[in-house]
Scaffold this motif. Structure first.
Motif, short mmCIF file in Angstrom:
data_model
loop_
_atom_site.label_atom_id
_atom_site.label_comp_id
_atom_site.label_asym_id
_atom_site.label_seq_id
_atom_site.Cartn_x
_atom_site.Cartn_y
_atom_site.Cartn_z
N GLN A 1 0.82 -1.21 0.00
CA GLN A 1 0.00 0.00 0.00
C GLN A 1 0.86 1.26 0.00
O GLN A 1 0.51 2.25 -0.63
N LEU A 2 1.99 1.24 0.67
CA LEU A 2 2.90 2.39 0.62
C LEU A 2 3.34 2.66 -0.82
O LEU A 2 3.35 3.81 -1.27
N ARG A 3 3.71 1.59 -1.55
CA ARG A 3 4.10 1.76 -2.95
C ARG A 3 2.96 2.35 -3.76
O ARG A 3 3.15 3.29 -4.55
N LYS A 4 1.75 1.83 -3.58
CA LYS A 4 0.59 2.34 -4.30
C LYS A 4 0.32 3.80 -3.96
O LYS A 4 0.03 4.61 -4.83
N SER A 5 0.41 4.12 -2.67
CA SER A 5 0.16 5.50 -2.23
C SER A 5 1.21 6.45 -2.79
O SER A 5 0.87 7.56 -3.24
N LEU A 6 2.47 6.04 -2.77
CA LEU A 6 3.53 6.88 -3.35
C LEU A 6 3.30 7.08 -4.84
O LEU A 6 3.42 8.20 -5.35
N THR A 7 2.95 6.01 -5.55
CA THR A 7 2.71 6.11 -6.99
C THR A 7 1.51 6.99 -7.28
O THR A 7 1.56 7.87 -8.15
N ARG A 8 0.42 6.78 -6.54
CA ARG A 8 -0.79 7.57 -6.73
C ARG A 8 -0.52 9.04 -6.45
O ARG A 8 -0.92 9.93 -7.19
N HIS A 9 0.22 9.29 -5.38
CA HIS A 9 0.51 10.67 -5.01
C HIS A 9 1.41 11.35 -6.06
O HIS A 9 1.21 12.50 -6.40
N ALA A 10 2.39 10.61 -6.58
CA ALA A 10 3.27 11.17 -7.60
C ALA A 10 2.48 11.48 -8.88
O ALA A 10 2.73 12.48 -9.55
N ALA A 11 1.52 10.62 -9.23
CA ALA A 11 0.71 10.84 -10.43
C ALA A 11 -0.21 12.06 -10.29
O ALA A 11 -0.53 12.72 -11.27
#
Length: 108
Positions: free
Chosen positions: A96-106
């Motif tokens: 979930q951290l990876r997903k959150s980082l990716t989502r936030h960067a996008a």
């Protein structure tokens, strides 16, 4: 008349006691929040180093991960810090951290 004064005094004393109890609960909650603050700040630093663009971005990633995994924010922060020092984070939190980082960067 003295019965009325005594009743008023009891009502005021009861309200005062209720207010004192509410303030004690609030004080305990604030102490608990302050105790968790250092680990949350450390986790924000780890996430900033891992790709979050700033302190606010790191905060949003922590909150997003906490909400999406139904895990207390402080516990997520503790896992992030432990992962940076001692090794891997729990798999569901790491994913979930990876997903959150990716989502936030996008979103930027």
């Amino acid at each position: 008349m003295s019965h009325r004064l005594a009743a008023d005094h009891r009502r005021r004393a009861s309200r005062t006691q209720t207010e004192i109890e509410a303030l004690r609960r609030e004080n305990a909650q604030l102490h608990k929040a302050l105790a968790g603050r250092p680990v949350v700040d450390q986790a924000r630093g780890v996430l900033m180093a891992a790709g979050a663009h700033g302190a606010q971005d790191a905060w949003e990633v922590l909150v997003d991960t906490s909400q999406r995994t139904n895990t207390r924010l402080r516990l997520v922060a503790e896992m992030v810090v432990a992962g940076a020092v001692d090794g891997p984070v729990a798999p569901h939190i790491a994913a979930q951290l990876r997903k959150s980082l990716t989502r936030h960067a996008a979103e930027r």
